[in-house]
Design an enzyme around this catalytic site. Structure first.
Site, PDB file in Angstrom:
ATOM      1  N   ILE A 118      43.104  31.787  35.789  1.00 16.88           N
ATOM      2  CA  ILE A 118      43.691  31.399  37.073  1.00 16.88           C
ATOM      3  C   ILE A 118      45.085  30.834  36.799  1.00 16.88           C
ATOM      4  O   ILE A 118      45.237  29.826  36.097  1.00 16.88           O
ATOM      5  CB  ILE A 118      42.798  30.366  37.792  1.00 16.88           C
ATOM      6  N   LEU A 119      46.100  31.523  37.324  1.00 17.51           N
ATOM      7  CA  LEU A 119      47.479  31.107  37.080  1.00 17.51           C
ATOM      8  C   LEU A 119      47.770  29.787  37.792  1.00 17.51           C
ATOM      9  O   LEU A 119      47.277  29.546  38.896  1.00 17.51           O
ATOM     10  CB  LEU A 119      48.440  32.200  37.560  1.00 17.51           C
ATOM     11  N   GLU A 127      38.824  50.853  43.498  1.00 15.57           N
ATOM     12  CA  GLU A 127      39.857  49.912  43.045  1.00 15.57           C
ATOM     13  C   GLU A 127      41.089  50.666  42.554  1.00 15.57           C
ATOM     14  O   GLU A 127      42.218  50.307  42.855  1.00 15.57           O
ATOM     15  CB  GLU A 127      39.319  49.035  41.899  1.00 15.57           C
ATOM     16  N   HIS A 149      40.551  42.389  43.536  1.00 17.93           N
ATOM     17  CA  HIS A 149      39.290  41.643  43.485  1.00 17.93           C
ATOM     18  C   HIS A 149      38.152  42.554  43.954  1.00 17.93           C
ATOM     19  O   HIS A 149      38.288  43.239  44.966  1.00 17.93           O
ATOM     20  CB  HIS A 149      39.392  40.408  44.376  1.00 17.93           C
ATOM     21  N   ASP A 188      41.706  33.761  45.066  1.00 15.61           N
ATOM     22  CA  ASP A 188      41.325  34.925  45.895  1.00 15.61           C
ATOM     23  C   ASP A 188      41.573  34.710  47.390  1.00 15.61           C
ATOM     24  O   ASP A 188      40.778  35.136  48.239  1.00 15.61           O
ATOM     25  CB  ASP A 188      39.828  35.276  45.667  1.00 15.61           C
ATOM     26  N   ASN A 204      46.829  40.802  43.071  1.00 10.86           N
ATOM     27  CA  ASN A 204      45.562  40.777  42.327  1.00 10.86           C
ATOM     28  C   ASN A 204      44.604  41.783  42.950  1.00 10.86           C
ATOM     29  O   ASN A 204      44.658  42.038  44.153  1.00 10.86           O
ATOM     30  CB  ASN A 204      44.934  39.382  42.399  1.00 10.86           C
ATOM     31  N   GLY A 252      40.845  47.423  31.148  1.00  8.29           N
ATOM     32  CA  GLY A 252      42.141  47.980  31.564  1.00  8.29           C
ATOM     33  C   GLY A 252      42.077  49.284  32.337  1.00  8.29           C
ATOM     34  O   GLY A 252      43.042  50.047  32.335  1.00  8.29           O
TER      35      GLY A 252
HETATM   36  C1  GAR Z   1      37.811  44.952  38.012  1.00  8.37           C
HETATM   37  O1  GAR Z   1      36.611  45.278  38.632  1.00  8.37           O
HETATM   38  C2  GAR Z   1      38.551  43.881  38.799  1.00  8.37           C
HETATM   39  O2  GAR Z   1      38.405  43.999  40.183  1.00  8.37           O
HETATM   40  C3  GAR Z   1      37.882  42.635  38.293  1.00  8.37           C
HETATM   41  O3  GAR Z   1      37.712  42.862  36.910  1.00  8.37           O
HETATM   42  C4  GAR Z   1      37.563  44.266  36.675  1.00  8.37           C
HETATM   43  C5  GAR Z   1      38.572  44.676  35.633  1.00  8.37           C
HETATM   44  O4  GAR Z   1      38.389  46.009  35.259  1.00  8.37           O
HETATM   45  N1  GAR Z   1      38.660  41.478  38.550  1.00  8.37           N
HETATM   46  C6  GAR Z   1      38.131  40.303  38.876  1.00  8.37           C
HETATM   47  O5  GAR Z   1      36.942  40.115  38.955  1.00  8.37           O
HETATM   48  C7  GAR Z   1      39.124  39.209  39.117  1.00  8.37           C
HETATM   49  N2  GAR Z   1      38.512  38.120  39.788  1.00  8.37           N
HETATM   50  P1  GAR Z   1      39.495  46.797  34.442  1.00  8.37           P
HETATM   51  O6  GAR Z   1      39.853  45.897  33.242  1.00  8.37           O
HETATM   52  O7  GAR Z   1      38.827  48.054  34.021  1.00  8.37           O
HETATM   53  O8  GAR Z   1      40.677  47.025  35.345  1.00  8.37           O
END
Ligand code: GAR
Length: 188
Positions: A94-95, A176, A111, A147, A109, A18
């Site tokens: 995946i929704l 991110e 990625h 994606d 989203n 999170g």
């Molecule tokens: C993040 O790096 C996000 O980009 C990735 O999961 C991590 C979640 O981190 N998402 C994916 O790979 C989706 N395909 P967080 O829980 O600390 O935000």
């Protein structure tokens, strides 16, 4: 208070740590922010992001892992809480196309790659193995294909010879957090 109430309500779907959720909440507390995080849903009961939502007094729910159950409860909560945008932040399900159609609101989203490169999982490991010179992150709209929705923002970072999967993941995660908040402010 009046300003805060007029902010657009966002729901964040998570599955774990999170940190993107945290960044979104932190940014929403700024005066200039146009949104507030009103709902956090997780498909994992032990997602760390859930306790952060609790601490911040944001409505939060763990919904059983089966996708159909998750989606039907999520849909009800989204309607009841007048949510205007859904942000997927490390949400590892995946929704279904049906859910995407029924919500009738934008779904975003984040990625960890420069889409359309490296869709799917293990992006950092794959970027290093393929000897890519750059990687980064992408915030995009969600559509029925994985994606593949319209890109809102990308941030890029150079991959150094010394980079490992972990060091690259760390660098990109920082980007991110910036990219997600910028993208969300941008679409309103
Ligand atoms: C993040 O790096 C996000 O980009 C990735 O999961 C991590 C979640 O981190 N998402 C994916 O790979 C989706 N395909 P967080 O829980 O600390 O935000």
């Amino acid at each position: 208070m009046a300003v805060l109430n007029s902010r657009l309500k966002v729901a964040v779907f998570i599955s774990g740590r999170g940190s993107n959720l945290k960044a979104l909440i932190k940014n929403s507390k700024l005066k200039k922010s146009k949104y507030k995080v009103s709902l956090v849903l997780s498909n994992k009961s032990d997602a760390r992001g859930l306790s952060f939502a609790k601490k911040n007094k944001i409505k939060n729910y763990f919904i059983e892992k089966k996708l159909s159950v998750f989606e039907s409860r999520a849909l009800k909560l989204i309607k009841a809480n007048k949510i205007k945008v859904i942000c997927l932040a490390g949400f590892m399900k995946i929704l279904s196309p049906n859910f995407i159609k029924k919500t009738k609101i934008p779904i975003l989203n984040i990625h960890p790659s420069l889409l359309p490169k490296l869709k799917g999982l293990n992006t950092h490991e794959r970027a290093i193995k393929a000897k890519h010179k750059f990687s980064g992150c992408t915030v995009h709209y969600v559509n029925e294909k994985l994606d593949s929705g319209k890109i809102i923002i990308q941030k890029k970072v150079k991959i150094l010879k010394s980079d490992t999967t972990n060091s690259l993941a760390k660098k990109i995660l920082k980007l991110e957090h910036k990219a997600y908040t910028e993208a969300l402010e941008k679409i309103f």
